[in-house]
Design a protein around this motif. Structure first.
Motif, PDB file in Angstrom:
ATOM      1  N   TRP A 157       0.816  -1.218   0.000  1.00  0.00           N
ATOM      2  CA  TRP A 157       0.000   0.000   0.000  1.00  0.00           C
ATOM      3  C   TRP A 157       0.847   1.264   0.000  1.00  0.00           C
ATOM      4  CZ3 TRP A 157      -5.173  -0.750  -0.500  1.00  0.00           C
ATOM      5  CH2 TRP A 157      -5.675  -2.039  -0.209  1.00  0.00           C
ATOM      6  N   ASP A 158       2.017   1.169   0.597  1.00  0.00           N
ATOM      7  CA  ASP A 158       2.968   2.278   0.635  1.00  0.00           C
ATOM      8  C   ASP A 158       4.333   1.683   0.919  1.00  0.00           C
ATOM      9  OD1 ASP A 158       2.955   1.673   3.370  1.00  0.00           O
ATOM     10  OD2 ASP A 158       1.531   3.266   3.836  1.00  0.00           O
ATOM     11  N   ILE A 159       5.348   2.523   0.938  1.00  0.00           N
ATOM     12  CA  ILE A 159       6.709   2.084   1.201  1.00  0.00           C
ATOM     13  C   ILE A 159       7.175   2.745   2.491  1.00  0.00           C
ATOM     14  CG2 ILE A 159       9.072   1.992   0.361  1.00  0.00           C
ATOM     15  CD1 ILE A 159       7.088   0.360  -1.330  1.00  0.00           C
ATOM     16  N   SER A 160       7.551   1.923   3.449  1.00  0.00           N
ATOM     17  CA  SER A 160       8.024   2.459   4.725  1.00  0.00           C
ATOM     18  C   SER A 160       9.396   3.102   4.542  1.00  0.00           C
ATOM     19  CB  SER A 160       8.109   1.325   5.759  1.00  0.00           C
ATOM     20  OG  SER A 160       8.599   1.812   6.989  1.00  0.00           O
ATOM     21  N   THR A 161       9.493   4.386   4.819  1.00  0.00           N
ATOM     22  CA  THR A 161      10.745   5.102   4.629  1.00  0.00           C
ATOM     23  C   THR A 161      10.779   6.365   5.492  1.00  0.00           C
ATOM     24  OG1 THR A 161      12.190   6.172   3.000  1.00  0.00           O
ATOM     25  CG2 THR A 161       9.813   6.392   2.653  1.00  0.00           C
ATOM     26  N   THR A 162      11.971   6.757   5.857  1.00  0.00           N
ATOM     27  CA  THR A 162      12.155   8.033   6.556  1.00  0.00           C
ATOM     28  C   THR A 162      12.656   9.099   5.585  1.00  0.00           C
ATOM     29  OG1 THR A 162      14.410   7.380   7.171  1.00  0.00           O
ATOM     30  CG2 THR A 162      12.653   6.904   8.758  1.00  0.00           C
ATOM     31  N   GLU A 163      12.888   8.693   4.351  1.00  0.00           N
ATOM     32  CA  GLU A 163      13.359   9.631   3.340  1.00  0.00           C
ATOM     33  C   GLU A 163      12.187  10.328   2.654  1.00  0.00           C
ATOM     34  OE1 GLU A 163      16.444   8.239   0.701  1.00  0.00           O
ATOM     35  OE2 GLU A 163      16.793   6.503   1.987  1.00  0.00           O
ATOM     36  N   LYS A 164      12.471  11.451   2.064  1.00  0.00           N
ATOM     37  CA  LYS A 164      11.424  12.224   1.377  1.00  0.00           C
ATOM     38  C   LYS A 164      11.284  11.706  -0.060  1.00  0.00           C
ATOM     39  CE  LYS A 164      11.024  16.618   2.620  1.00  0.00           C
ATOM     40  NZ  LYS A 164      11.316  18.048   2.864  1.00  0.00           N
ATOM     41  N   VAL A 165      10.608  10.554  -0.158  1.00  0.00           N
ATOM     42  CA  VAL A 165      10.429   9.879  -1.441  1.00  0.00           C
ATOM     43  C   VAL A 165       8.945   9.637  -1.681  1.00  0.00           C
ATOM     44  CG1 VAL A 165      11.003   7.868  -2.842  1.00  0.00           C
ATOM     45  CG2 VAL A 165      12.633   8.712  -1.160  1.00  0.00           C
ATOM     46  N   ILE A 166       8.501   9.851  -2.916  1.00  0.00           N
ATOM     47  CA  ILE A 166       7.120   9.607  -3.320  1.00  0.00           C
ATOM     48  C   ILE A 166       7.148   8.678  -4.532  1.00  0.00           C
ATOM     49  CG2 ILE A 166       5.028  10.675  -4.305  1.00  0.00           C
ATOM     50  CD1 ILE A 166       5.808  13.224  -2.738  1.00  0.00           C
ATOM     51  N   TYR A 167       6.140   7.807  -4.597  1.00  0.00           N
ATOM     52  CA  TYR A 167       6.058   6.838  -5.690  1.00  0.00           C
ATOM     53  C   TYR A 167       4.814   7.117  -6.539  1.00  0.00           C
ATOM     54  CZ  TYR A 167       9.597   4.566  -2.878  1.00  0.00           C
ATOM     55  OH  TYR A 167      10.748   4.316  -2.160  1.00  0.00           O
ATOM     56  N   LEU A 168       5.031   7.764  -7.672  1.00  0.00           N
ATOM     57  CA  LEU A 168       3.941   8.036  -8.607  1.00  0.00           C
ATOM     58  C   LEU A 168       3.691   6.797  -9.457  1.00  0.00           C
ATOM     59  CD1 LEU A 168       4.956  11.559  -9.962  1.00  0.00           C
ATOM     60  CD2 LEU A 168       3.228  11.045  -8.232  1.00  0.00           C
ATOM     61  N   THR A 169       2.415   6.474  -9.667  1.00  0.00           N
ATOM     62  CA  THR A 169       2.065   5.366 -10.546  1.00  0.00           C
ATOM     63  C   THR A 169       0.991   5.818 -11.526  1.00  0.00           C
ATOM     64  OG1 THR A 169       0.316   4.453  -9.106  1.00  0.00           O
ATOM     65  CG2 THR A 169       2.571   3.698  -8.707  1.00  0.00           C
ATOM     66  N   PHE A 170       1.043   5.234 -12.721  1.00  0.00           N
ATOM     67  CA  PHE A 170       0.090   5.571 -13.777  1.00  0.00           C
ATOM     68  C   PHE A 170      -0.500   4.279 -14.333  1.00  0.00           C
ATOM     69  CE2 PHE A 170       3.114   8.990 -13.460  1.00  0.00           C
ATOM     70  CZ  PHE A 170       2.317  10.125 -13.541  1.00  0.00           C
ATOM     71  N   ASP A 171      -1.823   4.201 -14.337  1.00  0.00           N
ATOM     72  CA  ASP A 171      -2.527   3.005 -14.800  1.00  0.00           C
ATOM     73  C   ASP A 171      -3.130   3.199 -16.191  1.00  0.00           C
ATOM     74  OD1 ASP A 171      -1.977   2.117 -12.261  1.00  0.00           O
ATOM     75  OD2 ASP A 171      -4.062   1.888 -11.634  1.00  0.00           O
ATOM     76  N   ASP A 172      -3.278   2.085 -16.887  1.00  0.00           N
ATOM     77  CA  ASP A 172      -4.135   1.946 -18.087  1.00  0.00           C
ATOM     78  C   ASP A 172      -3.468   2.233 -19.419  1.00  0.00           C
ATOM     79  OD1 ASP A 172      -6.037   1.339 -16.224  1.00  0.00           O
ATOM     80  OD2 ASP A 172      -7.306   3.079 -16.601  1.00  0.00           O
ATOM     81  N   GLY A 173      -2.242   2.714 -19.449  1.00  0.00           N
ATOM     82  CA  GLY A 173      -1.609   3.001 -20.724  1.00  0.00           C
ATOM     83  C   GLY A 173      -0.998   1.755 -21.346  1.00  0.00           C
ATOM     84  N   PRO A 174      -0.175   1.945 -22.383  1.00  0.00           N
ATOM     85  CA  PRO A 174       0.164   3.218 -23.014  1.00  0.00           C
ATOM     86  C   PRO A 174      -1.002   3.793 -23.833  1.00  0.00           C
ATOM     87  CG  PRO A 174       1.776   1.483 -23.557  1.00  0.00           C
ATOM     88  CD  PRO A 174       0.584   0.835 -22.963  1.00  0.00           C
ATOM     89  N   THR A 175      -1.124   5.113 -23.778  1.00  0.00           N
ATOM     90  CA  THR A 175      -2.192   5.806 -24.494  1.00  0.00           C
ATOM     91  C   THR A 175      -1.590   6.914 -25.354  1.00  0.00           C
ATOM     92  OG1 THR A 175      -3.640   5.436 -22.586  1.00  0.00           O
ATOM     93  CG2 THR A 175      -4.380   7.034 -24.228  1.00  0.00           C
ATOM     94  N   PRO A 176      -1.885   6.946 -26.659  1.00  0.00           N
ATOM     95  CA  PRO A 176      -1.339   8.009 -27.515  1.00  0.00           C
ATOM     96  C   PRO A 176      -1.616   9.399 -26.932  1.00  0.00           C
ATOM     97  CG  PRO A 176      -2.408   6.341 -28.855  1.00  0.00           C
ATOM     98  CD  PRO A 176      -2.716   5.997 -27.418  1.00  0.00           C
ATOM     99  N   GLU A 177      -0.640  10.258 -27.056  1.00  0.00           N
ATOM    100  CA  GLU A 177      -0.683  11.652 -26.598  1.00  0.00           C
ATOM    101  C   GLU A 177      -0.605  11.765 -25.084  1.00  0.00           C
ATOM    102  OE1 GLU A 177      -3.871  13.846 -28.276  1.00  0.00           O
ATOM    103  OE2 GLU A 177      -3.442  13.236 -30.338  1.00  0.00           O
ATOM    104  N   ILE A 178      -1.461  11.068 -24.352  1.00  0.00           N
ATOM    105  CA  ILE A 178      -1.484  11.222 -22.895  1.00  0.00           C
ATOM    106  C   ILE A 178      -0.215  10.671 -22.262  1.00  0.00           C
ATOM    107  CG2 ILE A 178      -2.746  10.771 -20.766  1.00  0.00           C
ATOM    108  CD1 ILE A 178      -4.196  12.520 -22.855  1.00  0.00           C
ATOM    109  N   THR A 179       0.193   9.482 -22.662  1.00  0.00           N
ATOM    110  CA  THR A 179       1.400   8.896 -22.072  1.00  0.00           C
ATOM    111  C   THR A 179       2.628   9.704 -22.456  1.00  0.00           C
ATOM    112  OG1 THR A 179       0.410   6.686 -22.102  1.00  0.00           O
ATOM    113  CG2 THR A 179       2.798   6.807 -21.857  1.00  0.00           C
ATOM    114  N   ASN A 180       2.722  10.112 -23.705  1.00  0.00           N
ATOM    115  CA  ASN A 180       3.881  10.911 -24.124  1.00  0.00           C
ATOM    116  C   ASN A 180       3.929  12.244 -23.389  1.00  0.00           C
ATOM    117  OD1 ASN A 180       4.942   9.025 -25.913  1.00  0.00           O
ATOM    118  ND2 ASN A 180       3.731   9.780 -27.635  1.00  0.00           N
ATOM    119  N   TRP A 181       2.768  12.851 -23.204  1.00  0.00           N
ATOM    120  CA  TRP A 181       2.712  14.103 -22.429  1.00  0.00           C
ATOM    121  C   TRP A 181       3.204  13.853 -21.001  1.00  0.00           C
ATOM    122  CZ3 TRP A 181       0.405  15.375 -17.869  1.00  0.00           C
ATOM    123  CH2 TRP A 181       0.365  16.733 -17.531  1.00  0.00           C
ATOM    124  N   THR A 182       2.766  12.761 -20.412  1.00  0.00           N
ATOM    125  CA  THR A 182       3.168  12.415 -19.046  1.00  0.00           C
ATOM    126  C   THR A 182       4.679  12.246 -18.954  1.00  0.00           C
ATOM    127  OG1 THR A 182       1.055  11.289 -18.697  1.00  0.00           O
ATOM    128  CG2 THR A 182       2.840  10.755 -17.169  1.00  0.00           C
TER     129      THR A 182
END
Length: 231
Positions: free
Chosen positions: A21-46
């Motif tokens: 559900w998350d990653i236990s850490t004391t560091e200032k780290v964030i884990y971005l995730t993107f679902d459902d691609g690859p999608t033309p235009e949207i994925t490349n923009w991302t």
């Protein structure tokens, strides 16, 4: 908006401790995730926006979409991001027999593995991703739907089942852009796994929110890494 919470409650994490559900850490780290691609235009923009902030992310791809858009998939690899399995046809676990569900995941994984093996890509030297880490089996169930039997079988096959700590609700047409941004800003902490979607349905909210999230958290000292880097 549905009854699904923006921030995953601690009780849910304790009920399903074998899911991530998350990653236990004391560091200032964030884990971005993107679902459902690859999608033309949207994925490349991302990818372009992530590159502007030297941010890495994990893309949970649909096997069928990879087959339709292999060049976009290669772009994800070339930029040093991690890949996760999101089934071959975006199927619902609760209404699919375990053997059929696993077969759909296997089909997607074969596409992912073949594309990685056949692609000539150059991971950026600054990237935390390397070719060995690309083969880690990360899986996110579409809609968050997975039965205990399905989950147990996937874990036995060495999959890491990735859920989330924060839902942006970028896909919800009833959620305004400002609310989508607020959902992420007020609920994200160190180690949070955040769900966005590189899809047409979510594009209005995601394209408004993502640059602002990257700017805000970068300015206060956070970095954005792939989930593979945690293992």
């Amino acid at each position: 908006m549905t009854l699904t919470p923006i921030k995953t409650p601690l009780v849910a994490k304790k009920l399903f401790p074998n899911y991530i559900w998350d990653i236990s850490t004391t560091e200032k780290v964030i884990y971005l995730t993107f679902d459902d691609g690859p999608t033309p235009e949207i994925t490349n923009w991302t990818l372009d926006v992530l590159n502007q902030f030297n941010a890495k992310a994990t893309f949970f791809c649909i096997g069928n979409n990879i087959e339709k858009h292999p060049e976009i998939f290669k772009g994800i690899l070339n930029d040093g991001h991690a890949i996760g399995n999101h089934t071959h046809n975006h199927i619902k676990g609760w209404t699919t027999k375990a053997k059929d569900y696993l077969k759909n995941i296997k089909d997607a994984q074969e596409v992912i593995t073949a594309q990685i093996s056949n692609s000539e890509f150059h991971v950026h030297k600054s990237s935390i991703v390397n070719q060995k880490s690309l083969i880690i089996n990360l899986f996110r169930p579409p809609y968050g739907q997975i039965t205990p039997k399905q989950g147990k079988k996937l874990i036995a096959l060495d999959y890491k089942i990735i859920m989330w700590d924060v839902l942006s609700f970028d896909w919800d047409k009833n959620v305004e852009q400002e609310q989508c941004l607020e959902n992420v800003l007020t609920n994200t902490t160190a180690g949070s796994i955040i769900v966005f979607h590189d899809s047409i349905k979510a594009s209005r909210n995601m394209q408004y929110t993502l640059p602002k999230i990257l700017k805000h958290f970068s300015e206060i000292g956070y970095r954005f890494e792939t989930l593979n880097s945690a293992y």
